[in-house]
Design an enzyme around this catalytic site. Structure first.
Site, PDB file in Angstrom:
ATOM      1  N   GLY A 137       0.842  -1.214   0.000  1.00  0.00           N
ATOM      2  CA  GLY A 137       0.000   0.000   0.000  1.00  0.00           C
ATOM      3  C   GLY A 137       0.870   1.254   0.000  1.00  0.00           C
ATOM      4  O   GLY A 137       0.658   2.170  -0.791  1.00  0.00           O
ATOM      5  N   HIS A 138       1.886   1.284   0.884  1.00  0.00           N
ATOM      6  CA  HIS A 138       2.807   2.425   0.904  1.00  0.00           C
ATOM      7  C   HIS A 138       3.543   2.521  -0.439  1.00  0.00           C
ATOM      8  O   HIS A 138       3.711   3.605  -0.992  1.00  0.00           O
ATOM      9  CB  HIS A 138       3.863   2.252   2.003  1.00  0.00           C
ATOM     10  CG  HIS A 138       3.319   2.210   3.395  1.00  0.00           C
ATOM     11  ND1 HIS A 138       3.329   1.072   4.161  1.00  0.00           N
ATOM     12  CD2 HIS A 138       2.776   3.181   4.175  1.00  0.00           C
ATOM     13  CE1 HIS A 138       2.820   1.334   5.358  1.00  0.00           C
ATOM     14  NE2 HIS A 138       2.465   2.599   5.396  1.00  0.00           N
TER      15      HIS A 138
ATOM     16  N   GLY B 211      -3.161   7.705   1.364  1.00  0.00           N
ATOM     17  CA  GLY B 211      -4.020   6.582   1.008  1.00  0.00           C
ATOM     18  C   GLY B 211      -5.458   6.799   1.459  1.00  0.00           C
ATOM     19  O   GLY B 211      -5.694   7.260   2.578  1.00  0.00           O
TER      20      GLY B 211
ATOM     21  N   ARG C 205      -0.433  -2.742  10.752  1.00  0.00           N
ATOM     22  CA  ARG C 205      -0.909  -3.454  11.948  1.00  0.00           C
ATOM     23  C   ARG C 205      -1.277  -4.906  11.646  1.00  0.00           C
ATOM     24  O   ARG C 205      -1.380  -5.707  12.571  1.00  0.00           O
ATOM     25  CB  ARG C 205      -2.116  -2.725  12.549  1.00  0.00           C
ATOM     26  CG  ARG C 205      -1.741  -1.397  13.208  1.00  0.00           C
ATOM     27  CD  ARG C 205      -2.952  -0.747  13.849  1.00  0.00           C
ATOM     28  NE  ARG C 205      -2.591   0.345  14.740  1.00  0.00           N
ATOM     29  CZ  ARG C 205      -2.481   1.613  14.364  1.00  0.00           C
ATOM     30  NH1 ARG C 205      -2.730   1.950  13.113  1.00  0.00           N
ATOM     31  NH2 ARG C 205      -2.133   2.544  15.221  1.00  0.00           N
TER      32      ARG C 205
HETATM   33  P1  AMP Z   1       0.944   4.916   7.740  1.00  0.00           P
HETATM   34  O1  AMP Z   1       2.356   4.415   7.628  1.00  0.00           O
HETATM   35  O2  AMP Z   1      -0.023   3.886   8.188  1.00  0.00           O
HETATM   36  O3  AMP Z   1       0.837   6.216   8.466  1.00  0.00           O
HETATM   37  O4  AMP Z   1       0.507   5.233   6.243  1.00  0.00           O
HETATM   38  C1  AMP Z   1       1.228   6.123   5.435  1.00  0.00           C
HETATM   39  C2  AMP Z   1       0.392   6.412   4.212  1.00  0.00           C
HETATM   40  O5  AMP Z   1       0.139   5.205   3.509  1.00  0.00           O
HETATM   41  C3  AMP Z   1      -0.974   7.029   4.574  1.00  0.00           C
HETATM   42  O6  AMP Z   1      -1.292   8.029   3.626  1.00  0.00           O
HETATM   43  C4  AMP Z   1      -1.878   5.832   4.447  1.00  0.00           C
HETATM   44  O7  AMP Z   1      -3.222   6.182   4.141  1.00  0.00           O
HETATM   45  C5  AMP Z   1      -1.250   5.087   3.287  1.00  0.00           C
HETATM   46  N1  AMP Z   1      -1.669   3.678   3.291  1.00  0.00           N
HETATM   47  C6  AMP Z   1      -1.648   2.824   4.346  1.00  0.00           C
HETATM   48  N2  AMP Z   1      -2.191   1.642   3.991  1.00  0.00           N
HETATM   49  C7  AMP Z   1      -2.558   1.761   2.694  1.00  0.00           C
HETATM   50  C8  AMP Z   1      -3.186   0.882   1.754  1.00  0.00           C
HETATM   51  N3  AMP Z   1      -3.548  -0.360   2.086  1.00  0.00           N
HETATM   52  N4  AMP Z   1      -3.409   1.333   0.502  1.00  0.00           N
HETATM   53  C9  AMP Z   1      -3.062   2.608   0.157  1.00  0.00           C
HETATM   54  N5  AMP Z   1      -2.477   3.479   0.995  1.00  0.00           N
HETATM   55  C10 AMP Z   1      -2.221   3.069   2.246  1.00  0.00           C
END
Ligand code: AMP
Length: 280
Positions: A36-37, A147, A187
């Site tokens: 996703g990232h 995301g 997570r």
């Molecule tokens: P985080 O590391 O969880 O703070 O996420 C960093 C970025 O990656 C944020 O903009 C999230 O929305 C995005 N993100 C996390 N999981 C996904 C996913 N499954 N698909 C797309 N973007 C994601």
């Protein structure tokens, strides 16, 4: 890929690139990276000259000390993944480096700070704003990528950019999912084998809600979702809400909004998972 720990060096390096008229795309993350990232990194690579990622587990956005302590940290693997997709620059600051000043960036977020994540994680979005504002000031990106998995966060960041009149274009990218439908999340790696098998049920219920929403009322749909989740006793529903996708105002009737998003938060074992689906 070049990496920085110190804000001053990082800022200086990016200033030089900006001086050469390079367009900078930025992806803030908390690490424990997954596809996703990487999809955000890839989107930035196609639209900018330089792609910058930050990895920083931001303490101010956690309202639960255990969640912060147990948040996965996989820095070696993260750096390998970023290199593999051609990320140009990574910023890995420590807490003192990000919060060197005592400013508190706070303003009225309106409805966005009164529903769903905001209600269940008090102070969460204040923490998000405080870190993203500082990172944007440092990086001064042309575009920043987020995301839609964190739908409410996208809206909050948009409000922040409008509030401070920041010259950055926001790009909101679709949620990347596992083949069984589970939204990818850092997570997820904390789920046991059994919990991991149950987790895709969350998205199945969201898809079920989308299939039938037009034949019900928002109230009935919420009841249906609560009922469906009872069929998987390991899943504990925190909230399911249907909102105007533009404002996040909860809906009494489907006619009250042009675009409608359904958002859910569920506890599964030690992990809290969120997901959403556009109904209309
Ligand atoms: P985080 O590391 O969880 O703070 O996420 C960093 C970025 O990656 C944020 O903009 C999230 O929305 C995005 N993100 C996390 N999981 C996904 C996913 N499954 N698909 C797309 N973007 C994601």
């Amino acid at each position: 890929m070049i990496s920085f720990k110190l804000s001053a060096h990082f800022h200086h390096y990016l200033n030089a690139l900006r001086g050469e008229n390079k367009r900078i795309g930025f992806i803030p993350t908390m690490g424990a990276l997954h596809q996703g990232h990487l999809s955000l990194i890839q989107a930035s690579k196609t639209e900018n000259d330089i792609t910058v990622c930050s990895i920083f587990v931001n303490p101010t956005q956690f309202n639960n000390a255990d969640d912060l302590k147990n948040y996965p940290r996989t820095i070696e693997k993260d750096l390998e993944l970023l290199t593999s997709v051609g990320c140009d620059v990574v910023f890995i600051p420590d807490v003192k480096e990000v919060y060197a000043d005592k400013a508190d960036y706070a303003f009225d977020l309106g409805v966005a700070d009164k529903v769903m994540e905001a209600t269940h994680r008090p102070g969460h979005f204040n923490g998000v704003i405080n870190v993203v504002k500082r990172l944007f000031d440092l990086v001064q990106p042309n575009k920043a990528y987020f995301g839609q998995k964190d739908f409410q966060q996208c809206l909050v960041i948009k409000k922040m950019v409008d509030h401070y009149a920041m010259p950055v274009e926001l790009v909101f990218c679709a949620t990347t999912r596992e083949t069984d439908g589970l939204a990818m999340s850092s997570r997820n790696m904390r789920l046991s084998t059994e919990e991991r098998q149950i987790a895709p049920y969350i998205y199945k219920v969201l898809q079920g809600a989308k299939t039938q929403f037009a034949d019900t009322s928002p109230y009935e749909l919420k009841n249906w979702v609560s009922h469906e989740l009872l069929k998987q006793p390991m899943l504990e529903l925190e909230y399911f809400d249907v909102c105007d996708a533009a404002t996040l105002s909860p809906l009494q009737s489907w006619d009250d909004a042009q675009n409608i998003v359904a958002c859910i938060a569920v506890h599964l074992g030690p992990v809290r998972l969120i997901d959403n689906i556009l109904l209309k």
